[in-house]
Design a protein around this motif. Structure first.
Motif, PDB file in Angstrom:
ATOM      1  N   ILE A 160       0.840  -1.195   0.000  1.00  0.00           N
ATOM      2  CA  ILE A 160       0.000   0.000   0.000  1.00  0.00           C
ATOM      3  C   ILE A 160       0.875   1.244   0.000  1.00  0.00           C
ATOM      4  CG2 ILE A 160      -1.753   1.284   1.280  1.00  0.00           C
ATOM      5  CD1 ILE A 160      -2.739  -1.441   2.319  1.00  0.00           C
ATOM      6  N   ARG A 161       0.617   2.116  -0.978  1.00  0.00           N
ATOM      7  CA  ARG A 161       1.402   3.326  -1.180  1.00  0.00           C
ATOM      8  C   ARG A 161       0.711   4.528  -0.542  1.00  0.00           C
ATOM      9  NH1 ARG A 161       0.939   3.029  -7.490  1.00  0.00           N
ATOM     10  NH2 ARG A 161      -1.206   2.949  -6.709  1.00  0.00           N
ATOM     11  N   TYR A 162       1.461   5.596  -0.397  1.00  0.00           N
ATOM     12  CA  TYR A 162       0.891   6.832   0.141  1.00  0.00           C
ATOM     13  C   TYR A 162      -0.250   7.326  -0.750  1.00  0.00           C
ATOM     14  CZ  TYR A 162       0.433  11.666   1.662  1.00  0.00           C
ATOM     15  OH  TYR A 162      -0.077  12.859   2.104  1.00  0.00           O
ATOM     16  N   SER A 163      -0.107   7.160  -2.070  1.00  0.00           N
ATOM     17  CA  SER A 163      -1.124   7.633  -3.010  1.00  0.00           C
ATOM     18  C   SER A 163      -2.418   6.819  -2.935  1.00  0.00           C
ATOM     19  CB  SER A 163      -0.584   7.604  -4.443  1.00  0.00           C
ATOM     20  OG  SER A 163      -0.201   6.292  -4.803  1.00  0.00           O
ATOM     21  N   ASP A 164      -2.411   5.698  -2.215  1.00  0.00           N
ATOM     22  CA  ASP A 164      -3.612   4.886  -2.047  1.00  0.00           C
ATOM     23  C   ASP A 164      -4.506   5.390  -0.909  1.00  0.00           C
ATOM     24  OD1 ASP A 164      -2.760   3.142  -4.064  1.00  0.00           O
ATOM     25  OD2 ASP A 164      -1.675   1.876  -2.641  1.00  0.00           O
ATOM     26  N   ILE A 165      -4.002   6.345  -0.116  1.00  0.00           N
ATOM     27  CA  ILE A 165      -4.683   6.784   1.100  1.00  0.00           C
ATOM     28  C   ILE A 165      -5.591   7.975   0.814  1.00  0.00           C
ATOM     29  CG2 ILE A 165      -4.308   7.547   3.489  1.00  0.00           C
ATOM     30  CD1 ILE A 165      -3.285   4.717   2.829  1.00  0.00           C
ATOM     31  N   ASP A 166      -6.767   7.991   1.479  1.00  0.00           N
ATOM     32  CA  ASP A 166      -7.701   9.105   1.290  1.00  0.00           C
ATOM     33  C   ASP A 166      -7.718  10.020   2.514  1.00  0.00           C
ATOM     34  OD1 ASP A 166      -9.225   7.811   3.220  1.00  0.00           O
ATOM     35  OD2 ASP A 166     -10.713   7.062   1.815  1.00  0.00           O
ATOM     36  N   THR A 167      -8.696  10.930   2.576  1.00  0.00           N
ATOM     37  CA  THR A 167      -8.751  11.920   3.660  1.00  0.00           C
ATOM     38  C   THR A 167      -9.069  11.297   5.016  1.00  0.00           C
ATOM     39  OG1 THR A 167     -11.082  12.367   3.132  1.00  0.00           O
ATOM     40  CG2 THR A 167      -9.424  13.812   2.129  1.00  0.00           C
ATOM     41  N   ASN A 168      -9.579  10.071   5.026  1.00  0.00           N
ATOM     42  CA  ASN A 168      -9.833   9.372   6.285  1.00  0.00           C
ATOM     43  C   ASN A 168      -8.611   8.616   6.786  1.00  0.00           C
ATOM     44  OD1 ASN A 168     -12.605  10.109   6.601  1.00  0.00           O
ATOM     45  ND2 ASN A 168     -13.154   8.624   5.018  1.00  0.00           N
ATOM     46  N   GLN A 169      -7.494   8.744   6.054  1.00  0.00           N
ATOM     47  CA  GLN A 169      -6.221   8.119   6.430  1.00  0.00           C
ATOM     48  C   GLN A 169      -6.223   6.598   6.270  1.00  0.00           C
ATOM     49  OE1 GLN A 169      -3.551  10.158   7.103  1.00  0.00           O
ATOM     50  NE2 GLN A 169      -5.045  11.755   6.608  1.00  0.00           N
ATOM     51  N   HIS A 170      -7.142   6.090   5.458  1.00  0.00           N
ATOM     52  CA  HIS A 170      -7.076   4.671   5.122  1.00  0.00           C
ATOM     53  C   HIS A 170      -7.189   4.520   3.610  1.00  0.00           C
ATOM     54  CE1 HIS A 170     -11.406   4.689   4.437  1.00  0.00           C
ATOM     55  NE2 HIS A 170     -11.623   5.106   5.679  1.00  0.00           N
ATOM     56  N   VAL A 171      -7.069   3.301   3.116  1.00  0.00           N
ATOM     57  CA  VAL A 171      -7.047   3.087   1.666  1.00  0.00           C
ATOM     58  C   VAL A 171      -8.383   3.501   1.045  1.00  0.00           C
ATOM     59  CG1 VAL A 171      -6.924   1.330  -0.137  1.00  0.00           C
ATOM     60  CG2 VAL A 171      -5.320   1.263   1.759  1.00  0.00           C
ATOM     61  N   ASN A 172      -8.301   4.283  -0.015  1.00  0.00           N
ATOM     62  CA  ASN A 172      -9.481   4.693  -0.753  1.00  0.00           C
ATOM     63  C   ASN A 172     -10.196   3.466  -1.307  1.00  0.00           C
ATOM     64  OD1 ASN A 172     -10.726   5.397  -3.564  1.00  0.00           O
ATOM     65  ND2 ASN A 172     -10.647   7.328  -2.456  1.00  0.00           N
ATOM     66  N   ASN A 173     -11.540   3.455  -1.232  1.00  0.00           N
ATOM     67  CA  ASN A 173     -12.297   2.250  -1.595  1.00  0.00           C
ATOM     68  C   ASN A 173     -12.122   1.849  -3.055  1.00  0.00           C
ATOM     69  OD1 ASN A 173     -14.914   3.088  -3.228  1.00  0.00           O
ATOM     70  ND2 ASN A 173     -14.576   4.654  -1.693  1.00  0.00           N
ATOM     71  N   VAL A 174     -11.844   2.812  -3.936  1.00  0.00           N
ATOM     72  CA  VAL A 174     -11.667   2.495  -5.356  1.00  0.00           C
ATOM     73  C   VAL A 174     -10.407   1.666  -5.574  1.00  0.00           C
ATOM     74  CG1 VAL A 174     -11.377   3.476  -7.672  1.00  0.00           C
ATOM     75  CG2 VAL A 174     -12.940   4.561  -6.049  1.00  0.00           C
ATOM     76  N   LYS A 175      -9.408   1.851  -4.724  1.00  0.00           N
ATOM     77  CA  LYS A 175      -8.148   1.113  -4.872  1.00  0.00           C
ATOM     78  C   LYS A 175      -8.357  -0.392  -4.758  1.00  0.00           C
ATOM     79  CE  LYS A 175      -5.589   4.801  -5.294  1.00  0.00           C
ATOM     80  NZ  LYS A 175      -4.889   5.118  -6.556  1.00  0.00           N
ATOM     81  N   TYR A 176      -9.258  -0.805  -3.879  1.00  0.00           N
ATOM     82  CA  TYR A 176      -9.523  -2.237  -3.720  1.00  0.00           C
ATOM     83  C   TYR A 176     -10.001  -2.846  -5.040  1.00  0.00           C
ATOM     84  CZ  TYR A 176      -9.379  -1.425   1.355  1.00  0.00           C
ATOM     85  OH  TYR A 176      -8.998  -1.097   2.626  1.00  0.00           O
ATOM     86  N   VAL A 177     -10.855  -2.115  -5.754  1.00  0.00           N
ATOM     87  CA  VAL A 177     -11.369  -2.620  -7.023  1.00  0.00           C
ATOM     88  C   VAL A 177     -10.264  -2.647  -8.076  1.00  0.00           C
ATOM     89  CG1 VAL A 177     -13.050  -2.214  -8.861  1.00  0.00           C
ATOM     90  CG2 VAL A 177     -13.706  -1.895  -6.468  1.00  0.00           C
ATOM     91  N   SER A 178      -9.382  -1.650  -8.063  1.00  0.00           N
ATOM     92  CA  SER A 178      -8.235  -1.673  -8.988  1.00  0.00           C
ATOM     93  C   SER A 178      -7.370  -2.898  -8.734  1.00  0.00           C
ATOM     94  CB  SER A 178      -7.403  -0.393  -8.806  1.00  0.00           C
ATOM     95  OG  SER A 178      -8.131   0.747  -9.182  1.00  0.00           O
ATOM     96  N   TRP A 179      -7.169  -3.261  -7.479  1.00  0.00           N
ATOM     97  CA  TRP A 179      -6.393  -4.464  -7.155  1.00  0.00           C
ATOM     98  C   TRP A 179      -7.117  -5.715  -7.645  1.00  0.00           C
ATOM     99  CZ3 TRP A 179      -5.876  -2.573  -1.418  1.00  0.00           C
ATOM    100  CH2 TRP A 179      -4.888  -1.580  -1.352  1.00  0.00           C
ATOM    101  N   ILE A 180      -8.430  -5.739  -7.479  1.00  0.00           N
ATOM    102  CA  ILE A 180      -9.220  -6.883  -7.946  1.00  0.00           C
ATOM    103  C   ILE A 180      -9.056  -7.072  -9.450  1.00  0.00           C
ATOM    104  CG2 ILE A 180     -11.609  -7.602  -8.388  1.00  0.00           C
ATOM    105  CD1 ILE A 180     -12.260  -6.545  -5.547  1.00  0.00           C
ATOM    106  N   ILE A 181      -9.141  -5.978 -10.202  1.00  0.00           N
ATOM    107  CA  ILE A 181      -9.017  -6.072 -11.660  1.00  0.00           C
ATOM    108  C   ILE A 181      -7.642  -6.608 -12.053  1.00  0.00           C
ATOM    109  CG2 ILE A 181      -9.044  -4.757 -13.826  1.00  0.00           C
ATOM    110  CD1 ILE A 181     -11.786  -5.145 -12.442  1.00  0.00           C
ATOM    111  N   GLU A 182      -6.610  -6.234 -11.311  1.00  0.00           N
ATOM    112  CA  GLU A 182      -5.257  -6.720 -11.602  1.00  0.00           C
ATOM    113  C   GLU A 182      -5.135  -8.225 -11.400  1.00  0.00           C
ATOM    114  OE1 GLU A 182      -2.567  -5.273 -12.856  1.00  0.00           O
ATOM    115  OE2 GLU A 182      -3.616  -3.377 -13.116  1.00  0.00           O
ATOM    116  N   SER A 183      -6.037  -8.808 -10.622  1.00  0.00           N
ATOM    117  CA  SER A 183      -5.976 -10.250 -10.362  1.00  0.00           C
ATOM    118  C   SER A 183      -6.675 -11.067 -11.454  1.00  0.00           C
ATOM    119  CB  SER A 183      -6.618 -10.569  -9.007  1.00  0.00           C
ATOM    120  OG  SER A 183      -8.033 -10.458  -9.071  1.00  0.00           O
ATOM    121  N   ILE A 184      -7.367 -10.386 -12.375  1.00  0.00           N
ATOM    122  CA  ILE A 184      -8.067 -11.070 -13.466  1.00  0.00           C
ATOM    123  C   ILE A 184      -7.056 -11.443 -14.560  1.00  0.00           C
ATOM    124  CG2 ILE A 184      -9.824 -10.813 -15.267  1.00  0.00           C
ATOM    125  CD1 ILE A 184     -11.023 -10.928 -12.514  1.00  0.00           C
TER     126      ILE A 184
END
Length: 246
Positions: A160-184
């Motif tokens: 997890i990179r700094y650019s993956d983090i949102d204003t709530n200080q945790h991973v932005n929810n869209v990033k999870y879907v980007s990771w999912i697509i990479e697994s296809i």
């Protein structure tokens, strides 16, 4: 009746894939952005939430795509906060093309939490008033539930990179879907289109952590059905999802 907020978006070159179709992350970012636009315009956006020590946590997305937006296409993206129930908000999002045809339909469920205690808090009366929602409006979506995978066909590991983090200080929810697509597998990603995705967010993760994406692939009559499990270094489930490819 709750309010509908709409905004025009133009699909940029950096938001598309090799076939000039908007990425699923692009679509989700539009849908997320219009939610923020509505909240800010009603005086209950990020500044309000921070001042009141509250925050919305996305718990579930269901997105159906009848046609992918294309490069340089002009879109109308809209949202409506359908209802509140105790700690939860139920919201509808959709995207129309320049002819007014519905091409993306999304539903999401959100949980309101105390941002310090990380505990759910009930939706207050000022929220009802801001979104023009009556307490008699009780349209609620089904909370989806998936079992963690016991076996899988692919595994991807991400730091997890700094650019993956949102204003709530945790991973932005869209990033999870980007990771999912990479697994296809690439042959599925290139030759099929994802027509529907349901994502259930279980647990947050933060900068510096390492996660794994497990994907199980099943053939269907029209393409593939893929189930996904994202886990952290302790083996805890972070996100569960299912995608349909045709």
């Amino acid at each position: 009746m709750s309010l509908i907020t709409s905004k025009s978006y133009n699909v940029h070159y950096y938001e598309v894939d090799a076939k000039k179709r908007a990425l699923i992350s692009t679509i989700m970012n539009y849908l997320m952005d219009i939610c923020s636009v509505q909240s800010d315009s009603r005086g209950v956006g990020v500044e309000y939430l921070m001042a009141n020590n509250k925050g919305w946590i996305l718990t579930q997305w269901n997105i159906k795509i009848s046609r992918y937006p294309l490069y340089d296409e002009n879109l109308k993206v809209s949202t409506r906060a359908n209802s509140f129930y105790k700690y939860y908000a139920y919201r509808t999002n959709y995207i129309e093309d320049s002819l007014g045809k519905l091409i993306v339909d999304g539903r999401s469920i959100w949980l309101l939490v105390d941002s310090t205690k990380r505990r759910p808090v009930k939706v207050s009366n000022d929220m009802y008033a801001a979104y023009n929602i009556s307490k008699d409006e009780n349209e609620r979506f089904i909370h989806s539930s998936f079992k963690p995978l016991e076996s899988w066909d692919t595994e991807k590991v991400f730091d997890i990179r700094y650019s993956d983090i949102d204003t709530n200080q945790h991973v932005n929810n869209v990033k999870y879907v980007s990771w999912i697509i990479e697994s296809i597998p690439l042959d599925i990603a290139l030759n099929y289109e994802m027509r529907e995705i349901t994502v259930v967010y279980k647990k947050e993760t933060y900068y510096g952590h390492r996660i794994k994406v497990h994907t199980k692939i099943e053939k269907s009559q029209t393409g593939y059905i893929c189930t996904h499990d994202i886990i952290n270094e302790d083996g805890e489930d972070l996100t569960l999802a299912i995608t349909y490819w045709e």
